[in-house]
Design a protein around this motif. Structure first.
Motif, PDB file in Angstrom:
ATOM      1  N   GLY A   1       0.832  -1.190   0.000  1.00 47.68           N
ATOM      2  CA  GLY A   1       0.000   0.000   0.000  1.00 47.68           C
ATOM      3  C   GLY A   1       0.872   1.248   0.000  1.00 47.68           C
ATOM      4  O   GLY A   1       2.050   1.211   0.351  1.00 47.68           O
ATOM      5  N   ARG A   2       0.299   2.351  -0.390  1.00 49.52           N
ATOM      6  CA  ARG A   2       1.039   3.614  -0.483  1.00 49.52           C
ATOM      7  C   ARG A   2       1.669   4.027   0.847  1.00 49.52           C
ATOM      8  O   ARG A   2       2.861   4.331   0.910  1.00 49.52           O
ATOM      9  CB  ARG A   2       0.089   4.713  -0.991  1.00 49.52           C
ATOM     10  CG  ARG A   2       0.724   6.072  -1.136  1.00 49.52           C
ATOM     11  CD  ARG A   2      -0.275   7.053  -1.761  1.00 49.52           C
ATOM     12  NE  ARG A   2       0.142   8.418  -1.663  1.00 49.52           N
ATOM     13  CZ  ARG A   2       1.029   9.009  -2.457  1.00 49.52           C
ATOM     14  NH1 ARG A   2       1.593   8.330  -3.406  1.00 49.52           N
ATOM     15  NH2 ARG A   2       1.347  10.273  -2.286  1.00 49.52           N
ATOM     16  N   SER A   3       0.906   4.012   1.912  1.00 50.57           N
ATOM     17  CA  SER A   3       1.415   4.438   3.223  1.00 50.57           C
ATOM     18  C   SER A   3       2.557   3.553   3.692  1.00 50.57           C
ATOM     19  O   SER A   3       3.581   4.043   4.170  1.00 50.57           O
ATOM     20  CB  SER A   3       0.307   4.438   4.272  1.00 50.57           C
ATOM     21  OG  SER A   3      -0.682   5.379   3.934  1.00 50.57           O
ATOM     22  N   LYS A   4       2.387   2.253   3.567  1.00 50.58           N
ATOM     23  CA  LYS A   4       3.420   1.314   4.010  1.00 50.58           C
ATOM     24  C   LYS A   4       4.691   1.483   3.195  1.00 50.58           C
ATOM     25  O   LYS A   4       5.803   1.492   3.730  1.00 50.58           O
ATOM     26  CB  LYS A   4       2.909  -0.130   3.909  1.00 50.58           C
ATOM     27  CG  LYS A   4       3.871  -1.138   4.492  1.00 50.58           C
ATOM     28  CD  LYS A   4       4.047  -0.903   5.979  1.00 50.58           C
ATOM     29  CE  LYS A   4       4.810  -2.012   6.638  1.00 50.58           C
ATOM     30  NZ  LYS A   4       4.987  -1.781   8.066  1.00 50.58           N
ATOM     31  N   GLY A   5       4.560   1.635   1.866  1.00 50.24           N
ATOM     32  CA  GLY A   5       5.732   1.814   1.010  1.00 50.24           C
ATOM     33  C   GLY A   5       6.514   3.062   1.363  1.00 50.24           C
ATOM     34  O   GLY A   5       7.739   3.035   1.477  1.00 50.24           O
ATOM     35  N   TYR A   6       5.817   4.173   1.580  1.00 55.62           N
ATOM     36  CA  TYR A   6       6.499   5.417   1.938  1.00 55.62           C
ATOM     37  C   TYR A   6       7.126   5.317   3.325  1.00 55.62           C
ATOM     38  O   TYR A   6       8.213   5.838   3.560  1.00 55.62           O
ATOM     39  CB  TYR A   6       5.547   6.616   1.835  1.00 55.62           C
ATOM     40  CG  TYR A   6       5.459   7.137   0.423  1.00 55.62           C
ATOM     41  CD1 TYR A   6       6.320   8.134  -0.025  1.00 55.62           C
ATOM     42  CD2 TYR A   6       4.545   6.610  -0.484  1.00 55.62           C
ATOM     43  CE1 TYR A   6       6.265   8.609  -1.330  1.00 55.62           C
ATOM     44  CE2 TYR A   6       4.475   7.069  -1.789  1.00 55.62           C
ATOM     45  CZ  TYR A   6       5.333   8.062  -2.209  1.00 55.62           C
ATOM     46  OH  TYR A   6       5.288   8.513  -3.494  1.00 55.62           O
ATOM     47  N   GLU A   7       6.448   4.648   4.225  1.00 55.22           N
ATOM     48  CA  GLU A   7       6.999   4.457   5.573  1.00 55.22           C
ATOM     49  C   GLU A   7       8.309   3.664   5.505  1.00 55.22           C
ATOM     50  O   GLU A   7       9.307   4.037   6.131  1.00 55.22           O
ATOM     51  CB  GLU A   7       5.980   3.709   6.430  1.00 55.22           C
ATOM     52  CG  GLU A   7       6.445   3.373   7.828  1.00 55.22           C
ATOM     53  CD  GLU A   7       5.440   2.495   8.566  1.00 55.22           C
ATOM     54  OE1 GLU A   7       5.892   1.684   9.393  1.00 55.22           O
ATOM     55  OE2 GLU A   7       4.227   2.605   8.310  1.00 55.22           O
ATOM     56  N   LEU A   8       8.320   2.576   4.745  1.00 53.82           N
ATOM     57  CA  LEU A   8       9.528   1.757   4.609  1.00 53.82           C
ATOM     58  C   LEU A   8      10.663   2.545   3.943  1.00 53.82           C
ATOM     59  O   LEU A   8      11.819   2.468   4.372  1.00 53.82           O
ATOM     60  CB  LEU A   8       9.223   0.488   3.803  1.00 53.82           C
ATOM     61  CG  LEU A   8       8.320  -0.532   4.488  1.00 53.82           C
ATOM     62  CD1 LEU A   8       7.927  -1.631   3.509  1.00 53.82           C
ATOM     63  CD2 LEU A   8       8.993  -1.120   5.712  1.00 53.82           C
TER      64      LEU A   8
ATOM     65  N   ARG B   1      12.221   5.087   6.328  1.00 51.68           N
ATOM     66  CA  ARG B   1      13.057   4.451   7.346  1.00 51.68           C
ATOM     67  C   ARG B   1      14.279   3.752   6.772  1.00 51.68           C
ATOM     68  O   ARG B   1      15.080   3.204   7.528  1.00 51.68           O
ATOM     69  CB  ARG B   1      12.236   3.393   8.083  1.00 51.68           C
ATOM     70  CG  ARG B   1      11.274   3.950   9.060  1.00 51.68           C
ATOM     71  CD  ARG B   1      10.881   2.859  10.025  1.00 51.68           C
ATOM     72  NE  ARG B   1       9.437   2.785  10.121  1.00 51.68           N
ATOM     73  CZ  ARG B   1       8.772   1.696  10.437  1.00 51.68           C
ATOM     74  NH1 ARG B   1       9.394   0.565  10.632  1.00 51.68           N
ATOM     75  NH2 ARG B   1       7.476   1.724  10.539  1.00 51.68           N
ATOM     76  N   GLY B   2      14.404   3.697   5.439  1.00 52.16           N
ATOM     77  CA  GLY B   2      15.514   2.983   4.819  1.00 52.16           C
ATOM     78  C   GLY B   2      15.324   1.478   4.858  1.00 52.16           C
ATOM     79  O   GLY B   2      16.290   0.724   4.780  1.00 52.16           O
ATOM     80  N   GLN B   3      14.072   1.023   4.961  1.00 56.19           N
ATOM     81  CA  GLN B   3      13.775  -0.403   5.076  1.00 56.19           C
ATOM     82  C   GLN B   3      13.001  -0.954   3.879  1.00 56.19           C
ATOM     83  O   GLN B   3      12.446  -2.042   3.955  1.00 56.19           O
ATOM     84  CB  GLN B   3      12.975  -0.658   6.356  1.00 56.19           C
ATOM     85  CG  GLN B   3      13.734  -0.329   7.609  1.00 56.19           C
ATOM     86  CD  GLN B   3      12.889  -0.520   8.858  1.00 56.19           C
ATOM     87  OE1 GLN B   3      11.671  -0.554   8.812  1.00 56.19           O
ATOM     88  NE2 GLN B   3      13.562  -0.640   9.987  1.00 56.19           N
ATOM     89  N   TYR B   4      12.967  -0.200   2.791  1.00 52.23           N
ATOM     90  CA  TYR B   4      12.274  -0.688   1.592  1.00 52.23           C
ATOM     91  C   TYR B   4      12.988  -1.951   1.113  1.00 52.23           C
ATOM     92  O   TYR B   4      14.205  -2.048   1.221  1.00 52.23           O
ATOM     93  CB  TYR B   4      12.301   0.404   0.508  1.00 52.23           C
ATOM     94  CG  TYR B   4      11.203   0.277  -0.506  1.00 52.23           C
ATOM     95  CD1 TYR B   4       9.913   0.687  -0.214  1.00 52.23           C
ATOM     96  CD2 TYR B   4      11.441  -0.262  -1.763  1.00 52.23           C
ATOM     97  CE1 TYR B   4       8.894   0.581  -1.137  1.00 52.23           C
ATOM     98  CE2 TYR B   4      10.429  -0.375  -2.693  1.00 52.23           C
ATOM     99  CZ  TYR B   4       9.154   0.046  -2.372  1.00 52.23           C
ATOM    100  OH  TYR B   4       8.138  -0.074  -3.291  1.00 52.23           O
ATOM    101  N   PRO B   5      12.264  -2.938   0.602  1.00 49.31           N
ATOM    102  CA  PRO B   5      12.886  -4.230   0.281  1.00 49.31           C
ATOM    103  C   PRO B   5      13.888  -4.221  -0.881  1.00 49.31           C
ATOM    104  O   PRO B   5      14.559  -5.224  -1.098  1.00 49.31           O
ATOM    105  CB  PRO B   5      11.702  -5.143  -0.045  1.00 49.31           C
ATOM    106  CG  PRO B   5      10.503  -4.296  -0.085  1.00 49.31           C
ATOM    107  CD  PRO B   5      10.825  -2.961   0.471  1.00 49.31           C
ATOM    108  N   CYS B   6      14.003  -3.115  -1.605  1.00 48.46           N
ATOM    109  CA  CYS B   6      15.030  -3.015  -2.638  1.00 48.46           C
ATOM    110  C   CYS B   6      15.558  -1.578  -2.652  1.00 48.46           C
ATOM    111  O   CYS B   6      15.076  -0.722  -1.918  1.00 48.46           O
ATOM    112  CB  CYS B   6      14.496  -3.448  -4.000  1.00 48.46           C
ATOM    113  SG  CYS B   6      13.046  -2.559  -4.551  1.00 48.46           S
ATOM    114  N   LYS B   7      16.571  -1.327  -3.472  1.00 47.31           N
ATOM    115  CA  LYS B   7      17.248  -0.027  -3.462  1.00 47.31           C
ATOM    116  C   LYS B   7      16.321   1.107  -3.898  1.00 47.31           C
ATOM    117  O   LYS B   7      15.657   1.020  -4.922  1.00 47.31           O
ATOM    118  CB  LYS B   7      18.473  -0.072  -4.373  1.00 47.31           C
ATOM    119  CG  LYS B   7      19.291   1.187  -4.296  1.00 47.31           C
ATOM    120  CD  LYS B   7      20.597   1.050  -5.008  1.00 47.31           C
ATOM    121  CE  LYS B   7      21.397   2.318  -4.802  1.00 47.31           C
ATOM    122  NZ  LYS B   7      22.754   2.173  -5.233  1.00 47.31           N
TER     123      LYS B   7
END
Length: 76
Positions: free
Chosen positions: A37-44, A47-53
């Motif tokens: 979801g949009r909110s979760k993706g931006y949150e990750l 925080r530098g925790q997105y699953p890819c670069k």
């Protein structure tokens, strides 16, 4: 959008759509490819925790397509 998908649901991307992506995509496209979801993706990303670069360009985030495809098992 898929006819059977509920309104407001996250639509994934087909293999063909993924392989046609440019070198980097906006975060919303990356989220869609990953089923986030949009909110979760931006949150990750924040925080530098997105699953890819993810690249930060000013106020915008860009997802590196090669890393996204590798994560999804579609690397060339």
């Amino acid at each position: 959008m898929r006819e059977n998908a509920p309104v407001g649901s996250v639509k994934g991307m087909s293999r063909e759509e993924l392989l046609e992506l440019p070198a980097a995509v906006d975060l919303d496209t990356g989220n869609r490819a990953l089923g986030l979801g949009r909110s979760k993706g931006y949150e990750l990303a924040k925080r530098g925790q997105y699953p890819c670069k993810v690249l930060r360009l000013g106020n915008a985030y860009r997802v590196v397509t090669a890393d996204l495809l590798a994560l999804l098992g579609l690397a060339a």
